[in-house]
Design a protein around this motif. Structure first.
Motif, PDB file in Angstrom:
ATOM      1  N   SER A  25       0.832  -1.205   0.000  1.00 10.76           N
ATOM      2  CA  SER A  25       0.000   0.000   0.000  1.00 10.76           C
ATOM      3  C   SER A  25       0.865   1.253   0.000  1.00 10.76           C
ATOM      4  O   SER A  25       0.531   2.246  -0.650  1.00 10.76           O
ATOM      5  N   VAL A  26       1.989   1.199   0.719  1.00 12.82           N
ATOM      6  CA  VAL A  26       2.901   2.343   0.738  1.00 12.82           C
ATOM      7  C   VAL A  26       3.429   2.618  -0.669  1.00 12.82           C
ATOM      8  O   VAL A  26       3.468   3.774  -1.126  1.00 12.82           O
ATOM      9  N   GLU A  27       3.826   1.574  -1.385  1.00 14.29           N
ATOM     10  CA  GLU A  27       4.320   1.748  -2.757  1.00 14.29           C
ATOM     11  C   GLU A  27       3.218   2.292  -3.662  1.00 14.29           C
ATOM     12  O   GLU A  27       3.477   3.112  -4.553  1.00 14.29           O
ATOM     13  N   ALA A  57      -1.151   3.722   5.262  1.00 16.09           N
ATOM     14  CA  ALA A  57      -0.736   2.648   4.356  1.00 16.09           C
ATOM     15  C   ALA A  57       0.243   1.703   5.050  1.00 16.09           C
ATOM     16  O   ALA A  57       0.179   0.476   4.865  1.00 16.09           O
ATOM     17  N   ARG A  58       1.165   2.257   5.850  1.00 17.76           N
ATOM     18  CA  ARG A  58       2.096   1.402   6.587  1.00 17.76           C
ATOM     19  C   ARG A  58       1.341   0.478   7.550  1.00 17.76           C
ATOM     20  O   ARG A  58       1.653  -0.715   7.665  1.00 17.76           O
ATOM     21  N   ARG A  59       0.330   1.041   8.235  1.00 14.23           N
ATOM     22  CA  ARG A  59      -0.464   0.212   9.152  1.00 14.23           C
ATOM     23  C   ARG A  59      -1.251  -0.842   8.390  1.00 14.23           C
ATOM     24  O   ARG A  59      -1.384  -1.982   8.850  1.00 14.23           O
ATOM     25  N   ARG A  64      -1.900  -6.582   7.004  1.00 15.38           N
ATOM     26  CA  ARG A  64      -1.955  -7.648   5.992  1.00 15.38           C
ATOM     27  C   ARG A  64      -0.861  -8.689   6.263  1.00 15.38           C
ATOM     28  O   ARG A  64      -1.105  -9.901   6.190  1.00 15.38           O
ATOM     29  N   ARG A  65       0.355  -8.224   6.562  1.00 12.22           N
ATOM     30  CA  ARG A  65       1.457  -9.156   6.821  1.00 12.22           C
ATOM     31  C   ARG A  65       1.185 -10.019   8.055  1.00 12.22           C
ATOM     32  O   ARG A  65       1.577 -11.199   8.112  1.00 12.22           O
ATOM     33  N   LEU A  73     -11.685  -3.125   0.562  1.00 15.46           N
ATOM     34  CA  LEU A  73     -10.870  -2.065  -0.043  1.00 15.46           C
ATOM     35  C   LEU A  73      -9.576  -1.853   0.734  1.00 15.46           C
ATOM     36  O   LEU A  73      -8.945  -0.795   0.624  1.00 15.46           O
ATOM     37  N   HIS A  74      -9.132  -2.857   1.472  1.00 15.27           N
ATOM     38  CA  HIS A  74      -8.015  -2.707   2.403  1.00 15.27           C
ATOM     39  C   HIS A  74      -6.760  -2.187   1.708  1.00 15.27           C
ATOM     40  O   HIS A  74      -6.236  -2.783   0.773  1.00 15.27           O
TER      41      HIS A  74
END
Length: 493
Positions: A25-27, A57-59, A64-65, A73-74
């Motif tokens: 998401s960050v990318e 986005a980092r969160r 997800r990880r 829409l995560h």
């Protein structure tokens, strides 16, 4: 993501890439920020919330990880038109008066998208208070069409459509009364959904947020909010999020059944391209007819020559009267008198100005009579949909026009085929006709005209058959190719 570049991928494809771990998401946020920075001349996203969105986005990536719960829409960055409240972010409505307005909460529609996992990266441009057919204002400037910088994006969700077309966002939340989602979608070559009236909450999406308390507690007549995207499947995904009540708030979920067809051979289409009231640019008609021939070649049953109940004449009159009765009431006492005075001065010059002058003087009894006529026509359209799954029309009578800020929208004219036409109602006629009945409609891209500008086809379904309109748009895209990325040659001017 099947080698699809991020800037041209649909939201559905992008979410699949996130799930497969092709990028984070960050990318994704950084890719959209780079895209916005690379094409400043488009001026579609006029307010950014980059730092907060990167932190979110980092969160989202960490969740997800870790295998935590994720919504549909995560981690997906989206943008929101400047007429919706967004918590902690400028919500100016394109007005100098509100240049520092920062809401403390989200509109209900934005909150639902967030609950589904979306990240609000920024705000898209619009005319001041969403009151024009072009996206420009003194505060944020002019949005330019990604296909041709000398052309307008349309309005009022012009920044929304331009941002989606230019690959600056995966999805945008716009609003629509007389075509404010559908016309920009058509002119920028993307998909736009006007949902059935009332199925997506409008709380927090108000034209004048600085008015008296309670003005956002009732849904404006005809007005809706809905998504713009690069793919029809994205509209379905967003519709589900927008019609799902938040767990902590409760509420009813509308029954929006799946389409009764899945293939071209099951699809029954009524093509309504001709009406005694108005002409359509031959270059636009050529593209629409070509699209219908492709649909028929793929097995769809396409019928011509049936005039839907009311036609553009009666439906257009109802739309203008009911639309202006509501809009006029939202201008405040001083604004109302100014608008009524302007319509009074123009009434001898334009039949439309005469209608608007009449609308601003309606009694409640007269409004109820017009509403009753609307309900009768809505019932007759329901009967029409027993024979057809969808009705397809031009979204708008011509492709994107040159920028023109010389006159107020009600006094503005444009030239087409040697004739001068009023911006209102000529450009909103097809959209207003179905909007006043509260019907769901998708504008879907069906090709380019001889000038290289996108043409949109409006796909209309029965009330609460939003997914039928979306499914038909998906099949049309399969037949004609769907979204094409604009060349974005650009200009700095």
């Amino acid at each position: 993501m099947d080698t699809q570049p991020i800037e041209s991928a649909t939201a559905t494809q992008t979410l699949a890439g996130l799930r497969r771990g092709e990028f984070s998401s960050v990318e994704l946020v950084r890719a959209y920020l780079d895209r916005i920075a690379a094409h400043p001349w488009v001026n579609a996203i006029v307010t950014l919330d980059a730092d907060r969105t990167l932190a979110e986005a980092r969160r989202a990536d960490e969740t997800r990880r870790a295998g935590g719960p994720v919504g549909p829409l995560h981690g997906l960055p989206i943008t929101v038109k400047h007429d919706q409240k967004v918590r902690g972010v400028l919500s100016t409505y394109g007005s100098e008066r509100l240049r520092d307005h920062v809401p403390e909460d989200d509109s209900e529609a934005v909150a639902r998208l967030r609950a589904a996992g979306a990240l609000v990266l920024g705000r898209s441009n619009l005319p001041e208070f969403a009151s024009d057919g072009q996206a420009y204002n003194a505060l944020h400037g002019t949005t330019r069409n990604p296909w041709n910088h000398e052309r307008t994006t349309g309005g009022s969700s012009g920044g929304s459509a331009a941002a989606v077309a230019a690959g600056m966002t995966a999805l945008d939340l716009g609003s629509d009364m007389g075509g404010s989602i559908r016309i920009p979608a058509a002119w920028c070559g993307v998909h736009g959904l006007k949902p059935t009236w009332g199925v997506v909450p409008m709380r927090g999406a108000v034209p004048h947020p600085d008015e008296a308390e309670g003005t956002d507690l009732t849904a404006p007549d005809v007005a809706v909010c809905g998504p713009l995207a690069r793919g029809a499947d994205d509209l379905d995904l967003a519709l589900t999020a927008l019609t799902t009540p938040r767990g902590d708030r409760g509420g009813l979920r509308p029954d929006l059944p799946r389409a009764p067809f899945t293939t071209h051979r099951e699809l029954r289409v009524l093509a309504w391209f001709d009406d005694p009231v108005t002409g359509v640019d031959p270059a636009t008609l050529d593209v629409l007819h070509t699209a219908c021939r492709s649909l028929a070649d793929d097995g769809a049953r396409v019928t011509y020559g049936v005039l839907p109940p009311g036609g553009l004449d009666r439906l257009g009159e109802l739309f203008e009267l009911l639309f202006m009765a509501d809009v006029g009431g939202g201008t405040g006492d001083a604004g109302f008198e100014e608008l009524r005075g302007a319509m009074g001065r123009l009434r001898t010059e334009s039949p439309m100005a005469e209608l608007h002058h009449r609308a601003l003087r309606l009694t409640h009894r007269e409004w109820l009579s017009l509403h009753r006529q609307r309900l009768i026509l809505r019932r007759r359209w329901r009967e029409l949909f027993e024979d057809y799954d969808v009705v397809v029309t031009p979204t708008v009578m011509t492709t994107a026009l040159p920028h023109d800020h010389s006159e107020p929208v009600w006094a503005r004219r444009f030239e087409l085929n040697g004739e001068r036409h009023p911006w209102r109602p000529a450009l909103t006629r097809w959209c207003g006709a179905v909007g006043v009945l509260g019907l769901p409609a998708v504008s879907t891209p069906v090709g380019l005209d001889r000038h290289g500008l996108p043409v949109g086809m409006q796909v209309v379904a029965a009330p609460y058959r939003d997914r039928s309109a979306i499914a038909a748009a998906r099949l049309i895209s399969d037949s004609v190719g769907g979204f094409s990325a604009p060349p974005l040659g650009g200009t700095s001017g």
